[in-house]
Motif scaffolding. Structure first.
Motif, PDB file in Angstrom:
ATOM      1  N   GLU A  56       0.828  -1.205   0.000  1.00  0.00           N
ATOM      2  CA  GLU A  56       0.000   0.000   0.000  1.00  0.00           C
ATOM      3  C   GLU A  56       0.865   1.260   0.000  1.00  0.00           C
ATOM      4  O   GLU A  56       1.857   1.354   0.707  1.00  0.00           O
ATOM      5  CB  GLU A  56      -0.917   0.008   1.228  1.00  0.00           C
ATOM      6  CG  GLU A  56      -1.953  -1.100   1.211  1.00  0.00           C
ATOM      7  CD  GLU A  56      -2.808  -1.115   2.468  1.00  0.00           C
ATOM      8  OE1 GLU A  56      -2.775  -0.119   3.225  1.00  0.00           O
ATOM      9  OE2 GLU A  56      -3.504  -2.125   2.698  1.00  0.00           O
ATOM     10  N   GLY A  57       0.480   2.234  -0.819  1.00  0.00           N
ATOM     11  CA  GLY A  57       1.183   3.516  -0.876  1.00  0.00           C
ATOM     12  C   GLY A  57       2.178   3.643  -2.002  1.00  0.00           C
ATOM     13  O   GLY A  57       2.661   4.743  -2.284  1.00  0.00           O
ATOM     14  N   PRO A  95       5.922   5.491   2.620  1.00  0.00           N
ATOM     15  CA  PRO A  95       4.828   6.104   3.375  1.00  0.00           C
ATOM     16  C   PRO A  95       4.452   5.277   4.613  1.00  0.00           C
ATOM     17  O   PRO A  95       4.624   4.062   4.633  1.00  0.00           O
ATOM     18  CB  PRO A  95       3.679   6.152   2.366  1.00  0.00           C
ATOM     19  CG  PRO A  95       4.029   5.169   1.306  1.00  0.00           C
ATOM     20  CD  PRO A  95       5.514   5.096   1.261  1.00  0.00           C
ATOM     21  N   GLN A  96       3.934   5.950   5.626  1.00  0.00           N
ATOM     22  CA  GLN A  96       3.548   5.269   6.855  1.00  0.00           C
ATOM     23  C   GLN A  96       2.511   4.179   6.586  1.00  0.00           C
ATOM     24  O   GLN A  96       2.510   3.132   7.244  1.00  0.00           O
ATOM     25  CB  GLN A  96       3.006   6.277   7.872  1.00  0.00           C
ATOM     26  CG  GLN A  96       2.559   5.657   9.192  1.00  0.00           C
ATOM     27  CD  GLN A  96       3.673   4.949   9.943  1.00  0.00           C
ATOM     28  OE1 GLN A  96       4.794   5.453  10.007  1.00  0.00           O
ATOM     29  NE2 GLN A  96       3.385   3.788  10.499  1.00  0.00           N
ATOM     30  N   LYS A  97       1.645   4.383   5.611  1.00  0.00           N
ATOM     31  CA  LYS A  97       0.634   3.364   5.304  1.00  0.00           C
ATOM     32  C   LYS A  97       1.275   2.058   4.849  1.00  0.00           C
ATOM     33  O   LYS A  97       0.719   0.973   5.065  1.00  0.00           O
ATOM     34  CB  LYS A  97      -0.365   3.870   4.256  1.00  0.00           C
ATOM     35  CG  LYS A  97       0.227   4.257   2.925  1.00  0.00           C
ATOM     36  CD  LYS A  97      -0.853   4.647   1.915  1.00  0.00           C
ATOM     37  CE  LYS A  97      -1.674   5.845   2.337  1.00  0.00           C
ATOM     38  NZ  LYS A  97      -0.889   7.117   2.295  1.00  0.00           N
ATOM     39  N   ALA A  98       2.456   2.141   4.224  1.00  0.00           N
ATOM     40  CA  ALA A  98       3.174   0.931   3.831  1.00  0.00           C
ATOM     41  C   ALA A  98       3.716   0.212   5.067  1.00  0.00           C
ATOM     42  O   ALA A  98       3.667  -1.020   5.157  1.00  0.00           O
ATOM     43  CB  ALA A  98       4.313   1.280   2.879  1.00  0.00           C
ATOM     44  N   ASP A 100       2.377   0.357   7.980  1.00  0.00           N
ATOM     45  CA  ASP A 100       1.180  -0.231   8.595  1.00  0.00           C
ATOM     46  C   ASP A 100       0.780  -1.524   7.889  1.00  0.00           C
ATOM     47  O   ASP A 100       0.301  -2.468   8.532  1.00  0.00           O
ATOM     48  CB  ASP A 100       0.024   0.762   8.563  1.00  0.00           C
ATOM     49  CG  ASP A 100       0.271   1.985   9.423  1.00  0.00           C
ATOM     50  OD1 ASP A 100       1.135   1.912  10.332  1.00  0.00           O
ATOM     51  OD2 ASP A 100      -0.390   3.013   9.189  1.00  0.00           O
ATOM     52  N   HIS A 101       0.977  -1.571   6.569  1.00  0.00           N
ATOM     53  CA  HIS A 101       0.710  -2.788   5.795  1.00  0.00           C
ATOM     54  C   HIS A 101       1.621  -3.920   6.283  1.00  0.00           C
ATOM     55  O   HIS A 101       1.178  -5.063   6.489  1.00  0.00           O
ATOM     56  CB  HIS A 101       0.936  -2.511   4.310  1.00  0.00           C
ATOM     57  CG  HIS A 101       0.504  -3.615   3.408  1.00  0.00           C
ATOM     58  ND1 HIS A 101       0.416  -3.470   2.036  1.00  0.00           N
ATOM     59  CD2 HIS A 101       0.156  -4.910   3.638  1.00  0.00           C
ATOM     60  CE1 HIS A 101       0.023  -4.595   1.483  1.00  0.00           C
ATOM     61  NE2 HIS A 101      -0.134  -5.497   2.440  1.00  0.00           N
ATOM     62  N   LYS A 104       0.397  -5.162   9.726  1.00  0.00           N
ATOM     63  CA  LYS A 104      -0.802  -5.999   9.601  1.00  0.00           C
ATOM     64  C   LYS A 104      -0.432  -7.375   9.063  1.00  0.00           C
ATOM     65  O   LYS A 104      -0.922  -8.408   9.551  1.00  0.00           O
ATOM     66  CB  LYS A 104      -1.814  -5.314   8.676  1.00  0.00           C
ATOM     67  CG  LYS A 104      -3.118  -6.072   8.511  1.00  0.00           C
ATOM     68  CD  LYS A 104      -4.080  -5.298   7.610  1.00  0.00           C
ATOM     69  CE  LYS A 104      -5.389  -6.064   7.424  1.00  0.00           C
ATOM     70  NZ  LYS A 104      -6.335  -5.325   6.523  1.00  0.00           N
ATOM     71  N   SER A 140      10.160   6.432   6.381  1.00  0.00           N
ATOM     72  CA  SER A 140       9.041   7.377   6.327  1.00  0.00           C
ATOM     73  C   SER A 140       9.478   8.801   6.661  1.00  0.00           C
ATOM     74  O   SER A 140       8.711   9.746   6.437  1.00  0.00           O
ATOM     75  CB  SER A 140       7.926   6.930   7.285  1.00  0.00           C
ATOM     76  OG  SER A 140       7.474   5.637   6.941  1.00  0.00           O
ATOM     77  N   ASP A 221       3.303  10.405   5.107  1.00  0.00           N
ATOM     78  CA  ASP A 221       2.396   9.376   4.623  1.00  0.00           C
ATOM     79  C   ASP A 221       1.871   9.654   3.220  1.00  0.00           C
ATOM     80  O   ASP A 221       0.892   9.057   2.797  1.00  0.00           O
ATOM     81  CB  ASP A 221       1.219   9.196   5.596  1.00  0.00           C
ATOM     82  CG  ASP A 221       0.465   7.894   5.377  1.00  0.00           C
ATOM     83  OD1 ASP A 221       1.112   6.902   5.001  1.00  0.00           O
ATOM     84  OD2 ASP A 221      -0.764   7.879   5.565  1.00  0.00           O
ATOM     85  N   ASN A 223       1.740   9.249  -0.764  1.00  0.00           N
ATOM     86  CA  ASN A 223       2.037   8.083  -1.578  1.00  0.00           C
ATOM     87  C   ASN A 223       3.243   8.271  -2.485  1.00  0.00           C
ATOM     88  O   ASN A 223       3.634   9.413  -2.790  1.00  0.00           O
ATOM     89  CB  ASN A 223       0.819   7.715  -2.437  1.00  0.00           C
ATOM     90  CG  ASN A 223      -0.298   7.080  -1.633  1.00  0.00           C
ATOM     91  OD1 ASN A 223      -0.280   7.061  -0.397  1.00  0.00           O
ATOM     92  ND2 ASN A 223      -1.287   6.552  -2.311  1.00  0.00           N
TER      93      ASN A 223
END
Length: 225
Positions: A56-57, A95-98, A100-101, A104, A140, A221, A223
């Motif tokens: 993600e990202g 990115p922070q969303k990566a 977080d991916h 998870k 990040s 964060d 992309n």
């Protein structure tokens, strides 16, 4: 944090796809704008990574770093070029969303697509404890980069003793499981990166952070596109 984007579009011409660039936050640059010939294999844009899926990202195969880190890398690249070698980048700004991916993914013990190649001897449940996965990443902040060295004449990676993103003690810089040539190659990378202001990470021979990074406490964060 506000990020202003220019008009984004994707235009396909035959087999080529053109990605419009976003307007980056102040102090960031597209690496290819400063080092046009940089070699890279952006692993998280595709599926050849420890997750086994696109992350993600990562919306386009492009490299972003702080301008300070990019300018320092340019000096590394120029010196290596004089020796018939060059850099090859696997990941830059993340990115922070990566991140977080990754977090998870690490909690799903049944998701083991990349186990055979990237962590054959490890239980996923230990990746946090062993320092291979974390809730925050220096990537990040924009001044951390994962890379190796290639030879210019054939674009082959020099032997570092373990592949990028291999989770195991053999990836530690001072691993006892590598031979003299592999140790010499790791030392070459570490020394030239240190010469231009980067510090390494003991558990990952490929991981370097600009010592005087401009955003030491900010985790971005936006992309990669």
């Amino acid at each position: 944090m506000k990020i202003y984007f220019c008009l984004l579009f994707i235009l396909s011409i035959g087999h080529a796809t053109i990605f419009a660039q976003q307007k980056l936050p102040k102090g960031f640059s597209y690496v290819q704008d400063i080092i046009p010939e940089i070699n890279f294999d952006l692993r998280y844009y595709g599926s050849h990574n420890f997750v086994g899926k696109k992350i993600e990202g990562y919306d386009s195969p492009t490299l972003i770093l702080s301008t300070a880190a990019t300018q320092a890398l340019e000096k590394v690249e120029k010196e290596l070029n004089k020796k018939g070698m060059a850099l090859k980048i696997f990941d830059a700004y993340r990115p922070q969303k990566a991140v977080d991916h990754f977090k998870k993914w690490a909690t799903d013990v049944n998701d083991t697509l990349g186990k055979k190649e990237f962590y054959p001897k490890l239980d996923k449940r230990n990746l946090f404890k062993l320092g291979f996965i974390a809730g925050k990443s220096g990537h990040s902040r924009g001044s951390t980069v994962d890379l190796t060295i290639i030879t210019i004449h054939d674009h082959q990676e020099i032997d570092m003793g373990s592949p990028f993103d291999f989770f195991g003690s053999i990836s530690h810089f001072d691993s006892k499981d590598i031979d003299r040539v592999q140790k010499k190659n790791r030392t070459l990378l570490k020394n030239i990166m240190s010469k231009y202001g980067f510090k390494g990470y003991a558990k990952e021979w490929w991981h370097f952070t600009l010592i005087n990074e401009p955003y030491q406490k900010t985790y971005f964060d936006f992309n990669v596109n």
